[in-house]
Motif scaffolding. Structure first.
Motif, short mmCIF file in Angstrom:
data_model
loop_
_atom_site.label_atom_id
_atom_site.label_comp_id
_atom_site.label_asym_id
_atom_site.label_seq_id
_atom_site.Cartn_x
_atom_site.Cartn_y
_atom_site.Cartn_z
N GLY A 1 -16.10 -21.06 -47.05
CA GLY A 1 -16.49 -20.12 -45.99
C GLY A 1 -17.03 -18.86 -46.64
N CYS A 2 -17.31 -17.86 -45.82
CA CYS A 2 -17.82 -16.58 -46.32
C CYS A 2 -16.87 -16.03 -47.38
N THR A 3 -17.44 -15.58 -48.52
CA THR A 3 -16.60 -15.14 -49.63
C THR A 3 -16.22 -13.67 -49.55
N ARG A 4 -16.73 -12.96 -48.51
CA ARG A 4 -16.39 -11.53 -48.43
C ARG A 4 -14.90 -11.41 -48.08
N PRO A 5 -14.14 -10.64 -48.87
CA PRO A 5 -12.69 -10.55 -48.62
C PRO A 5 -12.39 -10.22 -47.17
N GLY A 6 -11.55 -11.03 -46.55
CA GLY A 6 -11.12 -10.78 -45.17
C GLY A 6 -12.00 -11.44 -44.13
N CYS A 7 -13.13 -12.05 -44.52
CA CYS A 7 -14.03 -12.65 -43.52
C CYS A 7 -13.55 -14.07 -43.19
N THR A 8 -13.52 -14.40 -41.90
CA THR A 8 -12.98 -15.69 -41.47
C THR A 8 -14.07 -16.71 -41.11
N ALA B 1 -21.92 -16.74 -47.85
CA ALA B 1 -21.67 -15.50 -47.11
C ALA B 1 -22.17 -15.73 -45.69
N CYS B 2 -21.47 -15.16 -44.73
CA CYS B 2 -21.94 -15.28 -43.36
C CYS B 2 -23.17 -14.39 -43.19
N GLY B 3 -23.91 -14.56 -42.13
CA GLY B 3 -25.14 -13.82 -41.92
C GLY B 3 -24.97 -12.32 -42.05
N PRO B 4 -24.04 -11.72 -41.29
CA PRO B 4 -23.86 -10.26 -41.36
C PRO B 4 -23.50 -9.78 -42.76
N ASP B 5 -22.62 -10.53 -43.47
CA ASP B 5 -22.21 -10.08 -44.80
C ASP B 5 -23.34 -10.27 -45.80
N ASN B 6 -24.14 -11.33 -45.61
CA ASN B 6 -25.30 -11.53 -46.48
C ASN B 6 -26.25 -10.34 -46.34
ZN LIG Z 1 -18.52 -12.93 -43.71
#
Ligand SMILES: [Zn+2]
Length: 459
Positions: A363-370, A399-404
């Motif tokens: 899943g998205c690798t940004r810490p805390g992202c679900t 990474a999810c779209g917003p985090d990317n």
């Molecule tokens: Zn994310």
């Protein structure tokens, strides 16, 4: 002149005693069938007599004389039946037995047409129960004329059909009378929905919801085929998923209808996944993607695998799914994070790198992202594509779209650790010592002992 109740009841007992004593062993089959018909017609008529008895009892008995506070309790004690059954018999007698006005004038039964059919011996206890159930659900505002017309319809159906046919007539009548108010398309549209609930500790998930008539009609047709006995049976070595199952196969199918529906939906899902017509989702053909480590695969008590949607998949399910050619299975070395094996469908293309990401990042690798893997995009974790980043799997992460977009437009940076995880480094003004890798998609890491977590050297 009518016989006395005592004499008639005694004659009934004597007649039944004769029937019990009768020689069934030497009777011909035709005689047995005829006797069965007679017993059934008596069974249908007995309630008619019983209604008269119970109505008289209810009208003129003081239950206290028998040590009971109510007539239904009197019945329950005396006949050793439940008070619920006693109340039911009394209520049925009230609906179907003869009544009298307050001044003693004869009055038709409440359900006069049903009572007439019962006296004719034309309907049985199941019919009566269904018809009374229908009237119990009708609210008071339905006028007497409509009630009588409905009763006439139902009694006509009951005289010619079994309980199944009568139940269908009841459902249709209720839809036509719409006693709950006006059923509207908007209302149905608003209520539609299917919820797959949270996965429970045993791995099972509850399903609730409402189907529109259109959805029901569609599934009805599909399930009639796919959920038929003998179809899609996981107990078979090679389950039948198209064509017709052999009769023997259907005969040894011991699944419940609910289990057959479940297995049919699973088989239909597999078919759609295999059809190759779903296109892509975030760069991968739509398919089930599962990851696991070699260590867990080899260990009988291994941890469950994880799907790219974040669901836990016990080892036996994983092995069963991997045996179908159309799922991706990525096996990893738990210590080095190296991809050891990629099992994949023959139908689909070979976007192995994304599979590796599904398995490694989940899943998205940004810490805390679900956001789970199915909904994540590929991110160049080391150097962005526009900065000459190499499309090498070791450099990529999810990474999810917003985090990317956040990475592209703000001072956040990412880099790879030697274990393959992606570290997110916040802008200095944001850095409060928060976690730099995302363990939410890797519950096994969350449970890991602190001394196992010593490998965080950046690449
Ligand atoms: Zn994310």
């Amino acid at each position: 002149m009518a016989p006395s109740l005592v004499d008639a009841a005694a004659a009934l007992r004597a007649a039944v005693a004769d029937l019990i004593a009768a020689d069934t062993d030497t009777a011909t089959v035709a005689e047995v069938v005829a006797a069965m018909d007679d017993v059934e017609s008596v069974r249908r008529l007995l309630p008619v007599a019983e209604h008269r008895i119970l109505n008289r009892l209810a009208a003129d008995t003081n239950p206290l004389d028998y040590g009971a506070t109510t007539v239904s309790k009197l019945l329950a004690f005396r006949l050793r039946i439940s008070t619920g059954e006693a109340s039911r018999r009394l209520a049925e007698a009230k609906d179907l037995g003869p009544r009298r006005t307050l001044i003693g004038q004869p009055l038709d039964p409440v359900l006069a047409q049903t009572a007439a059919a019962q006296i004719d011996g034309a309907i049985n206890a199941e019919h009566v129960k269904i018809i009374r159930g229908f009237f119990a659900t009708l609210p008071d505002h339905i006028d007497p004329h409509t009630r009588q017309a409905a009763e006439a319809d139902l009694v006509r159906v009951a005289r010619e059909h079994g309980p199944e046919g009568l139940r269908k007539a009841v459902t249709l009548l209720l839809a036509l009378l719409h006693p709950d108010g006006t059923f509207s398309d908007e209302e149905r549209h608003r209520r539609r929905g299917i919820v797959i609930g949270k996965q429970q500790a045993d791995g099972m998930s509850p399903v609730t919801g409402y189907l529109t008539p259109e959805a029901r009609g569609t599934f009805e047709a599909l399930l009639a085929k796919m959920a038929a006995p003998g179809m899609c049976n996981p107990d078979d070595v090679a389950p039948v998923v198209d064509g017709d199952p052999e009769p023997e196969r259907a005969e040894r199918d011991t699944r419940t209808p609910a289990q057959r529906t479940h297995d049919a939906l699973l088989a239909m899902g597999r078919m759609v996944l295999c059809s190759g017509k779903l296109g892509q989702l975030n760069g991968l053909p739509v398919t089930v993607i599962v990851s696991n480590t070699l260590q867990d695969l080899e260990s009988a008590a291994g941890r469950p695998a994880v799907t790219a949607g974040g669901s836990l998949l016990p080892m036996p399910d994983l092995i069963r799914m991997a045996s179908h050619a159309h799922h991706y299975l990525a096996v990893f070395d738990g210590h080095t994070g190296q991809a050891l094996h990629l099992g994949r469908t023959r139908r689909c293309a070979n976007p192995a790198q994304r599979i590796v990401l599904h398995a490694r990042d989940r899943g998205c690798t940004r810490p805390g992202c679900t956001v789970d893997g199915y909904r994540s995009q590929v991110h160049h974790a080391v150097a962005d594509w526009k900065d000459d980043g190499q499309t090498d799997v070791d450099d990529l992460s999810f990474a999810c779209g917003p985090d990317n977009r956040m990475i592209e437009t703000t001072a956040w940076r990412t880099r790879k650790r030697t274990d393959g995880t992606t570290e997110w480094i916040p802008p200095p003004q944001l850095d409060t010592g928060q976690a730099r890798v995302n363990d939410l998609h890797h519950p096994e890491r969350l449970l890991r002992q602190a001394d196992e977590d010593d490998d965080d050297d950046p690449v």
